[in-house]
Design a protein around this motif. Structure first.
Motif, mmCIF file in Angstrom:
data_model
loop_
_atom_site.group_PDB
_atom_site.id
_atom_site.type_symbol
_atom_site.label_atom_id
_atom_site.label_comp_id
_atom_site.label_asym_id
_atom_site.label_seq_id
_atom_site.Cartn_x
_atom_site.Cartn_y
_atom_site.Cartn_z
ATOM 1 N N SER A 12 -1.512 3.455 -12.946
ATOM 2 C CA SER A 12 -0.493 2.621 -12.339
ATOM 3 C C SER A 12 0.231 1.863 -13.438
ATOM 4 O O SER A 12 -0.153 1.916 -14.612
ATOM 5 N N TYR A 13 1.283 1.148 -13.047
ATOM 6 C CA TYR A 13 2.029 0.320 -13.977
ATOM 7 C C TYR A 13 1.936 -1.136 -13.544
ATOM 8 O O TYR A 13 1.728 -1.446 -12.367
ATOM 9 N N GLU A 14 2.100 -2.001 -14.508
ATOM 10 C CA GLU A 14 2.052 -3.424 -14.215
ATOM 11 C C GLU A 14 3.036 -3.780 -13.110
ATOM 12 O O GLU A 14 4.155 -3.290 -13.070
ATOM 13 N N GLY A 15 2.602 -4.655 -12.220
ATOM 14 C CA GLY A 15 3.457 -5.117 -11.150
ATOM 15 C C GLY A 15 3.416 -4.285 -9.886
ATOM 16 O O GLY A 15 3.893 -4.724 -8.840
ATOM 17 N N GLN A 16 2.830 -3.099 -9.978
ATOM 18 C CA GLN A 16 2.763 -2.243 -8.787
ATOM 19 C C GLN A 16 1.564 -2.606 -7.926
ATOM 20 O O GLN A 16 0.605 -3.221 -8.391
ATOM 21 N N GLU A 17 1.628 -2.193 -6.670
ATOM 22 C CA GLU A 17 0.478 -2.302 -5.795
ATOM 23 C C GLU A 17 -0.341 -1.022 -5.921
ATOM 24 O O GLU A 17 0.210 0.071 -5.934
ATOM 25 N N PRO A 76 -2.810 -6.053 -5.190
ATOM 26 C CA PRO A 76 -1.383 -6.353 -5.241
ATOM 27 C C PRO A 76 -0.917 -6.665 -6.652
ATOM 28 O O PRO A 76 -1.607 -7.365 -7.396
ATOM 29 N N ARG A 77 0.208 -6.104 -7.040
ATOM 30 C CA ARG A 77 0.844 -6.450 -8.317
ATOM 31 C C ARG A 77 -0.159 -6.458 -9.479
ATOM 32 O O ARG A 77 -0.468 -7.503 -10.061
ATOM 33 N N VAL A 78 -0.655 -5.298 -9.806
ATOM 34 C CA VAL A 78 -1.689 -5.211 -10.838
ATOM 35 C C VAL A 78 -1.138 -5.590 -12.206
ATOM 36 O O VAL A 78 0.048 -5.455 -12.502
ATOM 37 N N SER A 79 -2.054 -6.050 -13.044
ATOM 38 C CA SER A 79 -1.736 -6.357 -14.435
ATOM 39 C C SER A 79 -2.650 -5.521 -15.328
ATOM 40 O O SER A 79 -3.566 -4.843 -14.846
#
Lengths: 112, 114
Positions: A12-17, A76-79
């Motif tokens: 995933s990318y930063e900010g995605q759920e 939510p909104r991964v970092s």
């Protein structure tokens, strides 16, 4: 304990759920669903637990459909700091057998 | 609160040597567990205990022994170390109701057998 099946890995990318689904087709009536998170070189830590419908805490949400044969952990909104291995466990809360079995888990890689 | 404490954090053993991995918890938990984790793999249950004086085998018990004389302590013994036992070992504890309660883990012991 009911057997669980999860994807081996996810990106995933930063900010995605991020949604990680776990299948547990033979879940029993008394079984609860629990998710753990493990960072490299650390022991797993408890994230969230549920029995049915939806559970939310400060870290994640857990969605459980009516048939309970699967569950979805939602971040939510991964970092970048959410890069870890996520384990789904299913087990009887009233059981006194003591066995706590982990599967292979899902390795989540969060990219910038 | 200390939680679950494991010692040592690192250890190198020669083939055939023996050692005891120590685990202690201060949460008055009945259930305790020992796991091993090989590189890139999930956790495998070695032994577990539902209370003082009661232990049982997990998924991969061969080559290991345990004892539980007190609620707080759950040591893991390796009698004849082999290279296949090179792994990271985690101890954990929880309240009864293993499948539905939160388990607390120690920081692990990294063991290398050469």
């Amino acid at each position: 304990l009911a057997k669980t099946t999860q994807p081996i890995s996810m990106d995933s990318y930063e900010g995605q759920e991020v949604n990680i689904t776990c299948s547990h087709n033979n879940i029993a009536t008394n079984d609860y669903i629990t998710w753990y998170q493990q960072f490299p070189s650390q022991g797993p830590r408890f994230i969230i637990q549920g029995y049915k419908t939806k559970v939310t805490n400060e870290v994640a949400s857990l969605f459980i459909p009516a048939d309970r044969k699967s569950s979805t952990l939602s971040l939510p909104r991964v970092s970048l700091s959410d890069t870890a291995v996520y384990y789904c466990l299913v087990g009887d809360i009233f059981s006194n057998t003591g066995k706590l079995i982990f599967g292979q888990g899902t390795t989540l890689q969060v990219k910038p | 609160n200390a939680g679950v404490t494991q010692t040592p954090k690192f250890r190198i053993l020669k083939i055939g040597q023996s050692m005891t991995l120590q685990c202690t918890q201060d949460m008055n938990h009945n259930y305790m567990y020992w796991y091993r984790q090989d590189p890139g793999m999930g956790l495998k249950l070695i032994y577990y205990s539902v209370g003082a004086g009661i232990t049982d085998k997990g998924e991969v018990p061969n080559g290991y022994n345990v004892s539980r004389s007190t609620t707080e302590d759950f040591p893991l013994r390796l009698e004849l170390a082999a290279p296949s036992q090179t792994s990271v070992y985690f101890c954990a504890s929880s309240l009864p109701g293993a499948g539905g309660t939160e388990a607390f883990f120690g920081q692990g012991t990294r063991l290398t057998v050469v």
